[in-house]
Design a protein around this motif. Structure first.
Motif, mmCIF file in Angstrom:
data_model
loop_
_atom_site.group_PDB
_atom_site.id
_atom_site.type_symbol
_atom_site.label_atom_id
_atom_site.label_comp_id
_atom_site.label_asym_id
_atom_site.label_seq_id
_atom_site.Cartn_x
_atom_site.Cartn_y
_atom_site.Cartn_z
ATOM 1 N N ASN A 38 0.829 -1.206 0.000
ATOM 2 C CA ASN A 38 0.000 0.000 0.000
ATOM 3 C C ASN A 38 0.864 1.257 0.000
ATOM 4 O OD1 ASN A 38 -2.492 -1.212 -0.127
ATOM 5 N ND2 ASN A 38 -2.875 -1.139 2.073
ATOM 6 N N ILE A 39 1.959 1.231 0.747
ATOM 7 C CA ILE A 39 2.845 2.397 0.777
ATOM 8 C C ILE A 39 3.514 2.594 -0.582
ATOM 9 C CG2 ILE A 39 4.936 3.374 1.796
ATOM 10 C CD1 ILE A 39 4.139 2.069 4.441
ATOM 11 N N VAL A 40 3.994 1.503 -1.177
ATOM 12 C CA VAL A 40 4.576 1.614 -2.521
ATOM 13 C C VAL A 40 3.553 2.228 -3.478
ATOM 14 C CG1 VAL A 40 5.545 0.370 -4.483
ATOM 15 C CG2 VAL A 40 6.103 -0.364 -2.159
ATOM 16 N N SER A 41 2.334 1.720 -3.427
ATOM 17 C CA SER A 41 1.283 2.201 -4.326
ATOM 18 C C SER A 41 0.986 3.676 -4.101
ATOM 19 C CB SER A 41 0.009 1.372 -4.115
ATOM 20 O OG SER A 41 0.240 0.004 -4.394
ATOM 21 N N ASN A 42 0.934 4.085 -2.845
ATOM 22 C CA ASN A 42 0.663 5.494 -2.545
ATOM 23 C C ASN A 42 1.795 6.400 -3.008
ATOM 24 O OD1 ASN A 42 -1.852 5.027 -1.409
ATOM 25 N ND2 ASN A 42 -1.020 4.713 0.649
ATOM 26 N N ASP A 43 3.029 5.884 -2.985
ATOM 27 C CA ASP A 43 4.158 6.672 -3.483
ATOM 28 C C ASP A 43 3.973 7.006 -4.965
ATOM 29 O OD1 ASP A 43 5.307 6.523 -1.007
ATOM 30 O OD2 ASP A 43 6.886 5.111 -1.567
ATOM 31 N N SER A 48 1.256 10.656 -9.561
ATOM 32 C CA SER A 48 0.352 10.693 -10.717
ATOM 33 C C SER A 48 -0.698 9.595 -10.582
ATOM 34 C CB SER A 48 1.142 10.503 -12.016
ATOM 35 O OG SER A 48 0.284 10.204 -13.096
ATOM 36 N N THR A 49 -1.957 9.983 -10.520
ATOM 37 C CA THR A 49 -3.013 8.970 -10.451
ATOM 38 C C THR A 49 -3.110 8.190 -11.757
ATOM 39 O OG1 THR A 49 -4.640 10.656 -11.091
ATOM 40 C CG2 THR A 49 -4.374 10.217 -8.736
ATOM 41 N N SER A 50 -2.833 8.841 -12.878
ATOM 42 C CA SER A 50 -2.889 8.120 -14.151
ATOM 43 C C SER A 50 -1.760 7.098 -14.237
ATOM 44 C CB SER A 50 -2.818 9.097 -15.325
ATOM 45 O OG SER A 50 -1.604 9.829 -15.313
ATOM 46 N N CYS A 126 6.917 7.866 -13.610
ATOM 47 C CA CYS A 126 5.541 8.234 -13.963
ATOM 48 C C CYS A 126 5.505 9.213 -15.130
ATOM 49 C CB CYS A 126 4.832 8.817 -12.742
ATOM 50 S SG CYS A 126 4.334 7.555 -11.539
ATOM 51 N N ARG A 127 6.491 10.079 -15.214
ATOM 52 C CA ARG A 127 6.548 11.004 -16.346
ATOM 53 C C ARG A 127 6.715 10.227 -17.655
ATOM 54 N NH1 ARG A 127 10.573 14.990 -14.854
ATOM 55 N NH2 ARG A 127 8.848 16.018 -13.776
ATOM 56 N N LYS A 128 7.570 9.207 -17.625
ATOM 57 C CA LYS A 128 7.760 8.381 -18.819
ATOM 58 C C LYS A 128 6.477 7.638 -19.191
ATOM 59 C CE LYS A 128 12.105 8.686 -20.227
ATOM 60 N NZ LYS A 128 12.479 8.999 -21.633
ATOM 61 N N ILE A 129 5.797 7.114 -18.183
ATOM 62 C CA ILE A 129 4.558 6.380 -18.439
ATOM 63 C C ILE A 129 3.480 7.313 -18.985
ATOM 64 C CG2 ILE A 129 2.640 5.176 -17.297
ATOM 65 C CD1 ILE A 129 4.703 3.843 -15.478
ATOM 66 N N ASP A 130 3.322 8.462 -18.347
ATOM 67 C CA ASP A 130 2.250 9.384 -18.730
ATOM 68 C C ASP A 130 2.525 10.110 -20.044
ATOM 69 O OD1 ASP A 130 0.865 8.714 -16.446
ATOM 70 O OD2 ASP A 130 1.520 10.469 -15.301
#
Length: 317
Positions: A38-43, A48-50, A126-130
């Motif tokens: 859960n902590i990893v996921s929240n990080d 970025s929610t997307s 996340c920038r790369k993914i988004d």
């Protein structure tokens, strides 16, 4: 963990302990087993929610691709593996490892602790993914993101799944003997594939891998863990539990002061034992202050010990 346990077990040999990122409560379900993931996921979600949603969606995409006639070959090509994938499970493990380690080393400056990484590496992933080109598939986006972890330097032409750059075989042995940490992933709150911890499956895997059986209660029997506040307040002193809340291991640590001499230093932006890493020009003010507080407390312990040691006492026999 070892620093905290050594102080508790050998107070006559240690003046105090700085236990940084020490998940001494990650055993026997003392904390909920879904805490780590859960902590990893929240990080990731905080960046970025997307990005979070894309990663959460990707597991189904991996499985769907793998079910195709040439699915494993397609996945091998998409993720640039040096050898043909044998199962989708191997790819899932590879991705899960990257996300977990990224959360541990989400430092505000470039580092090479686990892999060469930029500052705020989750933000960059996340920038790369988004920001992948229009029309990129979910899995192409995932590969672009995870390449920040596995190939930030750009020098790798392909990836070996059986590579062990972090020496995990040693940790896996410990996890199968003494350090049994129940972990699960909740389908609602986690970006990881949902699963529950079953000790019988864990035991079978340890026997299959190392021909050993775990001792799930050894840690709590040897060092304690249940009702930790009472145990520390009664038997402990001169301990610092330092944690950064970005570190997934922080969920299994002591996050509140226990007594005047057992202190919890918690930073919202800290990652795995960042306070023990060498200082850099990029250290934020909160990290500089945290280290100064730790040094002040440790100096106090040493001064108190020195005064007590040199104080003359008279004993009536």
């Amino acid at each position: 963990m070892l620093a905290a346990w050594m102080r508790l077990k050998y107070p006559h040999l240690t003046v105090g302990a700085l236990a940084s990122s020490a998940p001494i409560l990650q055993f026997e379900n003392i904390v909920p087993p879904d805490t780590f993931y859960n902590i990893v996921s929240n990080d990731f979600k905080r960046e970025s929610t997307s990005c979070f949603d894309t990663i959460k969606k990707s597991w189904g995409e991996v499985e769907a691709e793998g079910r195709k006639d040439n699915g494993l070959s397609l996945l091998t090509k998409t993720f640039h593996f040096c050898r043909e994938l044998k199962s989708t499970g191997d790819l899932i493990d590879w991705l899960e490892s990257a996300y977990s380690y990224l959360a541990m080393v989400d430092y505000p400056y470039p580092s090479s602790f686990m892999m060469p990484l930029p500052g705020h590496p989750i933000r960059e992933v996340c920038r790369k993914i988004d920001d992948s080109p229009e029309g990129s598939s979910v899995l192409e986006r995932i590969f672009a993101g995870v390449s920040i972890y596995y190939n930030y330097t750009g020098t790798a032409s392909c990836f070996e799944l059986d590579d062990d750059p972090h020496g995990l075989d040693g940790w896996n042995w410990q996890a199968c003997t003494e350090m049994v940490m129940p972990m699960s992933s909740d389908k609602e709150t986690s970006m990881f594939p949902p699963y529950d911890f079953h000790y019988s499956d864990y035991e079978q895997d340890c026997w299959r891998t190392f021909s050993v059986l775990p001792r799930p209660r050894w840690v709590t029997t040897e060092f304690g863990g249940h009702d930790i506040r009472t145990a520390l307040r009664t038997f402990g002193s001169n301990m610092i539990f330092s944690n950064g809340l970005l570190d997934p291991w922080s969920g299994g640590s002591v996050l509140q002061n226990v007594s005047d001499t057992i202190t919890a230093l918690v930073t919202e932006e800290g990652a795995h034992h960042i306070d023990l890493r060498p200082s850099t020009p990029g250290d934020p003010d909160w990290l500089i202050q945290q280290r100064a507080t730790e040094i002040k407390l440790i100096r106090g312990w040493i001064d108190d010990y020195s005064r007590a040691k040199h104080q003359k006492s008279t004993f009536n026999m």
